[in-house]
Design an enzyme around this catalytic site. Structure first.
Site, mmCIF file in Angstrom:
data_model
loop_
_atom_site.group_PDB
_atom_site.id
_atom_site.type_symbol
_atom_site.label_atom_id
_atom_site.label_comp_id
_atom_site.label_asym_id
_atom_site.label_seq_id
_atom_site.Cartn_x
_atom_site.Cartn_y
_atom_site.Cartn_z
ATOM 1 N N GLU A 20 -1.297 50.843 -10.601
ATOM 2 C CA GLU A 20 -0.533 51.750 -9.742
ATOM 3 C C GLU A 20 -1.411 52.827 -9.109
ATOM 4 O O GLU A 20 -0.936 53.897 -8.718
ATOM 5 C CB GLU A 20 0.597 52.388 -10.545
ATOM 6 N N SER A 141 5.997 50.294 -13.424
ATOM 7 C CA SER A 141 6.410 49.955 -12.067
ATOM 8 C C SER A 141 6.698 48.472 -11.879
ATOM 9 O O SER A 141 6.271 47.859 -10.908
ATOM 10 C CB SER A 141 5.349 50.422 -11.062
ATOM 11 N N TYR A 207 7.452 50.602 -3.062
ATOM 12 C CA TYR A 207 6.404 51.242 -2.281
ATOM 13 C C TYR A 207 6.060 50.420 -1.038
ATOM 14 O O TYR A 207 4.967 49.876 -0.916
ATOM 15 C CB TYR A 207 5.146 51.455 -3.139
ATOM 16 N N ARG A 252 12.364 59.679 -15.776
ATOM 17 C CA ARG A 252 13.349 58.990 -14.945
ATOM 18 C C ARG A 252 13.836 57.789 -15.737
ATOM 19 O O ARG A 252 13.027 56.951 -16.160
ATOM 20 C CB ARG A 252 12.732 58.544 -13.616
ATOM 21 N N ASP A 254 15.963 54.381 -16.122
ATOM 22 C CA ASP A 254 16.496 53.261 -15.342
ATOM 23 C C ASP A 254 17.659 52.620 -16.086
ATOM 24 O O ASP A 254 17.541 52.288 -17.275
ATOM 25 C CB ASP A 254 15.403 52.229 -15.070
ATOM 26 N N GLU A 267 14.759 51.285 -19.367
ATOM 27 C CA GLU A 267 13.514 51.917 -19.788
ATOM 28 C C GLU A 267 13.471 53.345 -19.297
ATOM 29 O O GLU A 267 14.309 53.771 -18.482
ATOM 30 C CB GLU A 267 12.296 51.151 -19.269
ATOM 31 N N ASN A 269 10.723 56.251 -17.727
ATOM 32 C CA ASN A 269 9.412 56.485 -17.111
ATOM 33 C C ASN A 269 9.050 57.961 -17.263
ATOM 34 O O ASN A 269 9.796 58.830 -16.809
ATOM 35 C CB ASN A 269 9.459 56.127 -15.627
ATOM 36 N N GLY A 273 7.034 58.152 -10.032
ATOM 37 C CA GLY A 273 6.430 58.402 -8.727
ATOM 38 C C GLY A 273 6.998 59.628 -8.041
ATOM 39 O O GLY A 273 8.185 59.936 -8.168
#
Length: 311
Positions: A20, A141, A207, A252, A254, A267, A269, A273
């Site tokens: 990443e 990611s 992205y 964050r 998910d 999961e 994070n 990002g």
């Protein structure tokens, strides 16, 4: 926090040796610009391996390294060894949250609803029947993640995921709406829904600016179009997942909202990002927190975490 209350000299760690890297560079540039707008002296540090150098007089390292090396506790351990304060959570919490298998164990221990799962040595076949999701457990990611709809496709997915790890996570595939919830300390941000342009929310959809030829992108709806009661329930679930992993600063989470309206945590994070198309800044903006304020809030929460650890 006013601009004058910021650490005087901040090193923004960006890049990294993982998959990443380009996303991290974009995040780092955004954070650097935000902190400079407040008058902070910012040094951008392109991290390529563990031997990166920092100026001696740095007051804080702002970590914008995503995935391997950035989120898995490695860079945090290096900074602790060098006695450099840093943003985000500590070594152990970072290591735990990055490992999808250990995270699942903590979710189960703390009653956090998550899809049925099993661990899999790479030379074995899963016990569960498709549809499944095969995951390399220590990548970020959606790297090393494969959705398997038929029995014939299982072996190929396992072989591909095995390029990243010797032990895999296999989850029961839960069809539904893709949601994500930003967490700042004890605050759950508005629920954001992701509607991928095609397939699922993979790297190219996250992205698109990195590979415009791939045609990836996704529609983001924030706040998600769900009831107030369901919103509160999902935010509470995200906070439980965050706390189950011992996280204190930001993350964050998910979530999949199944076709019958049941939310499942996938999961968490710990350094999500923060590019111009990233989800955390978008959710923060929906809560009235602009990009600059978000960076400041991360520093505030990180300082509070470090202060608690010294007691």
């Amino acid at each position: 926090m006013k601009g004058q209350d910021l650490p005087k000299k901040i090193a923004v760690l960006m890049g990294g040796p993982g998959t990443e890297r380009e996303v991290s560079l974009a995040t780092g540039r955004g954070v650097s610009k935000a902190l400079r707008s407040l008058g902070a002296e910012v040094v951008e540090v392109d991290v390529r391996d563990k031997n990166f150098t920092l100026p001696d007089d740095v007051d804080l390292a702002f970590i914008t390294l995503h995935g391997t090396f950035g989120e898995d506790g490695q860079v945090q351990q290096i900074l602790e060894d060098r006695r450099v304060p840093y943003t985000g959570d500590d070594v152990e919490a970072s290591r735990l949250a990055f490992d999808k298998i250990r995270s699942k164990e903590k979710f189960r221990e703390h009653g956090v609803n998550t899809p049925e799962w099993e661990t899999l040595p790479v030379f074995r076949n899963p016990r569960m029947e498709p549809p499944l999701v095969v995951k390399a457990p220590r990548q970020g990611s959606t790297v090393g993640v494969y959705i398997v709809k038929t029995a014939d496709a299982v072996r190929d997915a396992v072989v591909k995921a095995a390029q990243y790890d010797s032990e895999l996570l296999v989850e029961k595939f839960v069809p539904g709406r893709e949601l994500t919830i930003g967490i700042l300390g004890d605050q759950a941000l508005p629920v954001l829904e992701i509607i991928p342009k095609g397939g699922f929310y993979d790297f190219s959809n996250k992205y698109p600016f990195l590979n415009p030829q791939a045609g990836g992108s996704a529609q983001h709806i924030c706040p998600a179009k769900i009831s107030q009661d369901q919103t509160r329930s999902i935010q509470e679930l995200a906070l439980r997942a965050h706390r189950a992993l011992g996280l204190q600063v930001y993350s964050r989470v998910d979530v999949i909202l199944s076709e019958i309206g049941e939310p499942f945590v996938l999961e968490v994070n710990t350094i999500p990002g923060m590019t111009e198309v990233s989800l955390l800044p978008e959710a923060a903006a929906a809560a009235g927190i602009d990009y600059v304020d978000l960076c400041v809030r991360i520093i505030e929460l990180s300082r509070a975490r470090m202060e608690r650890s010294r007691r």
